[in-house]
Design an enzyme around this catalytic site. Sequence first.
Site, mmCIF file in Angstrom:
data_model
loop_
_atom_site.group_PDB
_atom_site.id
_atom_site.type_symbol
_atom_site.label_atom_id
_atom_site.label_comp_id
_atom_site.label_asym_id
_atom_site.label_seq_id
_atom_site.Cartn_x
_atom_site.Cartn_y
_atom_site.Cartn_z
ATOM 1 C CD1 TRP A 38 -3.030 -1.285 0.704
ATOM 2 C CD2 TRP A 38 -1.602 -2.377 2.033
ATOM 3 N NE1 TRP A 38 -3.561 -2.508 0.999
ATOM 4 C CE2 TRP A 38 -2.721 -3.197 1.808
ATOM 5 C CE3 TRP A 38 -0.567 -2.853 2.843
ATOM 6 C CZ2 TRP A 38 -2.845 -4.468 2.362
ATOM 7 C CZ3 TRP A 38 -0.690 -4.118 3.392
ATOM 8 C CH2 TRP A 38 -1.817 -4.907 3.156
ATOM 9 C CG HIS B 200 -6.833 -1.044 3.314
ATOM 10 N ND1 HIS B 200 -6.087 -2.163 3.489
ATOM 11 C CD2 HIS B 200 -6.528 -0.253 4.377
ATOM 12 C CE1 HIS B 200 -5.367 -2.067 4.592
ATOM 13 N NE2 HIS B 200 -5.620 -0.915 5.138
ATOM 14 N NE ARG C 18 -4.144 1.085 -1.681
ATOM 15 C CZ ARG C 18 -4.526 -0.103 -2.141
ATOM 16 N NH1 ARG C 18 -3.965 -0.591 -3.221
ATOM 17 N NH2 ARG C 18 -5.446 -0.804 -1.506
ATOM 18 C CD GLN D 224 -10.369 -1.353 -0.812
ATOM 19 O OE1 GLN D 224 -10.522 -1.300 0.408
ATOM 20 N NE2 GLN D 224 -9.299 -1.856 -1.383
ATOM 21 C CB ALA E 50 -12.626 -9.516 6.376
#
Lengths: 356, 800
Positions: free
Chosen positions: A164, A185, A211, A225, A324
Site C-alpha cells: 500500500w 483501504h 494510494r 472499495q 472479511a
Amino acid sequence: MTQPTSQSSAQSVQELVDAAAGELAGINDTDSLEAWRVAYLGRRGRLTLFLRGLAQLDLEERRVAGALGNQAKGRLEELLDERSKSISEAQLTRSASEDRLDVTLPGRPLVTGRLHPTTQIMREICSAFIAMGFSVVEGPEVETDHYNFEMLNIPLGHPARDMWNTLWVDQQDEAGNYPMLLRTHTSPMQARVMESTQPPVRVVVPGKCYRYEATDATHEWHFYQVEGLAVDVGITFADLKGTLFEFARRLFGNERKVRFRCDYFPFVEPGVDMSIDCFACNGEGGGCRICRDSGWIEIMGAGMVHPRVLAGVGYDPEKYTGFAFGLGPERIAMLKYGIEDIRLFYSNDLRFLSQF
Amino acid sequence: MKVPLSWLREYVNVDLPAAELAHRLTMAGVEVGEVIEMGGWKECFVGQVLTKEPHPQADRLSLCRVSTGSEEMEVVCGAPNVAAGQKICFAKVGAVLYNSHSGKQEALKPAKIRGVVSQGMICSALELGLSEDHEGIVVLPDDAPTGMSLDSYLGDTVLDLELTPNRLDCLSVLGVAHEVGALTGQPVREPDISYPEDGPAISSQVSISVADPDLCRRYTASLITGVKIGPSPRWLQERLTKAGYRPISNVVDVTNYVMLEYDQPLHSFDYDRLKDHTVIVRRAQAGETLVTLDGVERKLTPDVLVIADAHDPIGIGGVIGGANSEIGPDTVSVLLESATFNEHNNRETAQGMNLRTEATLRFEKGLRPELAPIALRRATQLIQQVAGGQIAEGIIDVFSGEAASPQTVGLSTERLKKLLGMDIDLETVERVLQSLGFHCQRSGPGQVEVTVPYWRNDINIEEDLVEEVVRIIGYDSVPTTMLSTPIPSQQTTPMTSIVGTVKDALVAAGMQEVISYPLVSGADLHRVGLFDEAEPPLRMANPMSAGQEYLRPTLRASLLATLAANEGHSEGPFRLFEVGRVFNPNGGELPEERDMAAGVLSGRRWDPSWLVDDSTLDFYDAKGPIELVMDDLGITCVFEPVDDPFFHPGRCARIFAGKEYLGIVGEVHPSILDRFDLKAQPVALLELDLPAVLQSQKGISRQFKSLSRYPAATRDMALVVPAGVPAAQVQEIVSSHRLVERVELFDVYSGENIASDSKSLTFHVFFQSHQRTLTAEEVNRALQGLLRTLEQQVGATLRA
Ligand SMILES: [Zn+2]
C-alpha cells in the site's frame, strides 16, 4: 285538416319517415344534422307533432297509430345515430389528412439527472449484501496509521506495507513519523466496528480509498472499495464461500460459477481471492478481452479474519471466528459496462457520465 | 522471480504442460504472472565479435565485425560492455525484437547509424525479452557455439512469478520446487552439498566476531584459497541469464546462483584485502564512511550494521558490499559470508539509503537462521567447482541464539473444522504437510505438532497451517454454506441514508452526479476565496502534484473546475452535483469530515428543441432542487436573503430550518467565475450541510392528513405590495388563514400600471373546510378578511 284515421295515419307516417330519410342522406355536417333532428324529432318537430295529434283519435285507432308513430320515432333515431357516426368518422378522416402531426419530431424535452456510475454500482453491491443481513456503515477517509495498518496486523516495518503506497498528512509526531494518512483501504473499519460493537457483527463498508500511485488505464490513486465483515461464533470459510457466491450470482447472474485461490492479506488467514467465470465468454476464454483468455475474472480479496486482528480489538479468537472481504466497485463497473480506462470515472466528463 | 523450467527440473520432475503447472501454482497462492516461452528468436544466432573499433563519428558507439560462422557482418553497437572476442547474441535484419524506444516488438530493419550501415544488432537482455536489463549486451560463455540458432542455445520455458510478500520461499528455485512437489506428488531432490575440505582449518586463518547479535543472529563463513577468477561455465551463465541475471565472474555468479537456488543472499570478500584477516560484525561508528560496490560513498551512522575488518567497514550487512574488499580479477582467496541479519534493521537501512537490493528484498522478510550454513556449504562447493582452489577445513559459525531450533506449530482437526466448516482427517493433513516439507508428529487425539522447514518463514500460527492444508487440497473441496447465525441488530448509519435520499432527490431534480478528487490545489482554494490562512487546510506530506495538495475544505472549487472543463465540449445545460466529504483541521487529531452536498447550474435551461425557449439557468433553478430535497425529507425551511462575497450581491439566500443553518444558494460572483475562465453566466450554486440537514430531520415523521369530503372554492387574488416585501411573507399570511387549504403564487409582475416602488403578486387561493361545503358568502367574507390583514401587515392593496 281531415281527421286522421289509422289507415291514413299509417300512410302519412310512412311518408314522413321516407321524407326524413331522404333529407338525411344529403346531410354531411353536424350543424345540418342538428337542424334535421330539430325538424323531425325536436319538441316542435314533425314527428312529435304527428304523435301529439293522435290524441284526437278514438282509442283503437290511437293504439294502432301510436304504435306506428313510436316505430317511426325509433327508426328516425336509429338513422340519426348512424348518420352522426358516419359524419364524425368522415370528419376525423378529413382532419387526419389536413392537421396531421409529424410524429417524427422530437418529444418535449425532460430534465433528466443521473447518479454517477460508481454510486450506481455501489448501491447494487451493497443491496446484495443487505439482502443477506449486512448493514452499511462508513468510516473516516483520513485515518491513523494505527487503524490503517497496525490493527490490521501490519506493524511498522512490516514488508507487506509495500503493498500500500500511502499518502501521508503533513503532520509529524515527536518521533518524526506521520501518524495520519489517507486510508489505503476500507479495512480500518474492521477494527473500528469491532471495537465499538460486541459480536455478532455483519457489516459492509463502502467508501473512498487513496494510494500514492501513478495513474494509468487500470490504476487510479483515488478509488472506492466495499469492505465486508462478519464475526460470530461458528462462522466458517464455507460461509464465506456461500456469501460471496450468492453475491456473484446477484450481480452477474444465476448461472455464474465462482473460484477461490490462495492469496495473501496480512489481516486474514487463510486468505483468498475470488474469481467468477467470465460472463462475456461464459468461461470459454479463447480471444476474450474481458478475461484475457483465462475464462475467469478476479473480483475480490477475502479470508478468515486473522486471530491477531480479533485479539487486537478484544475479541477472543478461540471463541469467535469471522470472515472479511473487499472489492473495487470501479473494476466491477468496468467489467459490466465494458469501460476500458478507470481514469474516466473521476475526470467528470459529462460525455462519459451521461452514458449511465 | 523468474524460474526456468530446465533449472526447476534439476530438483523435481515436471510432467505437466507448463500452462497447467502455472495454473496449479497460481491457485495455490504462487501466482505465475506469465509463462515465458523463451525462444522464437528467428534470425538470431550465437555470434562472435571479431573486432571492435570506435565509431568514426560518435564517441559512445563502436563498430564491430561479427562472425556468425558462415558470414561476417559490420554492426554498430552502443553497449559499453562489448569487446572483441566475446560470444554474443546476434540478430540479423528481419529478427523481431523488443524496441525499448517504442515499447513494441518490431522487425529489425537495415539501418544507417551516423553514416555507417549496420547489418544487424548485438542484443541486450531486454531486446530478447530475457529481462529488463538494457545496460549492456548479453555476453555468452566462450564455449557457446558460433552460428548456433539462439533458440537451440537459449530456448526454455520460464515461469515469471508475481509473489505476495509472505512467500519469501518462492524467491528461490528450490522453494518453488517444494511447492511443485506438493502440488504434483513428486519427490524433491535437494542438492548434495558435500565437498572435500583439504585446506588448513579456517579457524587458524580468520577471526570472526559478532558485536551486535541483536542485528545479526547468525554469521557463517568459509574460506577458499587459490581460486582463479574468470568467466563462469556455460551452464551457470545460462541459468543466470534465463533467470534475468547478468553473469559477471565465476565467484560472484555463484553467490547469485545460490541466492536464487536457496534464497540466502551471500557475500564474497577478497580475503587478502581484510586487515588482520579479521571480520567484526558491528554497528557503524559515527563519522565512518564506506564506498560501496555501486561506487557511492556512504556516510554511516550507528543505526547501520557493518561488516568490518580490523580497522574499517568492508560492507553494509545484508545490503551491499564495500569496494575495498571487492573480488577482482586478481583475487586468489575468497572469504564467503552467509548470515542472518535482523529484518527490521535491514529494511530501515535499505530505506534510509534508498537502496533496495536483491539481498535486502530477502533479508527484510526474515530468513530462518537454519538456512545460513546450508547455503554457505552449497556456495563453497560451487566456487571450488567453477573457480578451483582449496577449501579450508570447517566453517565459522557465530550463532548467538540457542541451537538452531526450527519453528514448531500445533494443529488440530477441531480448529480446521472451526475455520473451514469441514472435516479433514488427520492422515490427509499429515500427507499434505509432509509433501510441503513439514514434519508432523501426533501429539494427541486429532492433534499434530508440526515442524516448519527452514525455507518457510511465513508459518507461525495454527491458522497458517490451516491455509497450507486448504490451499493444497483446493478450495473447491470446501463446502458452500449460507450464514446461519442470527442477523445482528446493527443499523445502517443515518448519514448514509440521508446521503442516499439527497442524491436521489437531486437526480430527480434533473441533476447529474459527479465525483471529484478530495485533494485540490491551493490555487483553486484561493480562487474560491476559501483558503483560510489562519487555519490552513490539511496538506499532504508527499503530494503527487500541486493540483492534489490539500484536503478540500469545500466542494465549490472542484465543482467550478468541473464546470469549466465541461464547457470546453458542451453548451449545457449543466446541472451538476456532488455529495462528498470536506475536511476541517482539528489540531493534531483526525480532521472533522463533514458530508456536504453541492451543485452548480449554468448554461441554457433546455437542450435545444423546437418546443422550448432559449432561456438560461439561474438562481431559481438552483432553489428548486433544494425545495425538492427538503420536501423529500419533510423539512420545512426558509430562505433568507444574505450578502456573501462568494455570491453575486442581491442574489443569494441562506437556508434555515428554524435556527439550524442548512446551507446556501445563490448566483456565483462574476469575478470568481472569471478566475475559473467560465464562459456561461450566471452560474447558480447550491450547498447543503448534511449534518445540519440530518439534525433538522430528526423526529420528523410523515403523518397522513385526511382528505376533505367537501369541495374547495377558488379565488384569484391580485395584490400590489411594496417592492421590498418578500413574497414568502405574503404567502405565509394567506396560507395561515383557517379556511385556506392551499395557495399558489402564479404571477409576479412589475412595470406598466404598477407604481415603480411596488410589485404585483397574484395568487390562486383554495378555500376549503373539513366540516361542510363553504357558501359563496363565507368565502367572500374570508377573502375580505384576508385583504384587511394583508393591508395592515404588508401594505397590500387589491390590484385595480
Ligand atoms: Zn472471457
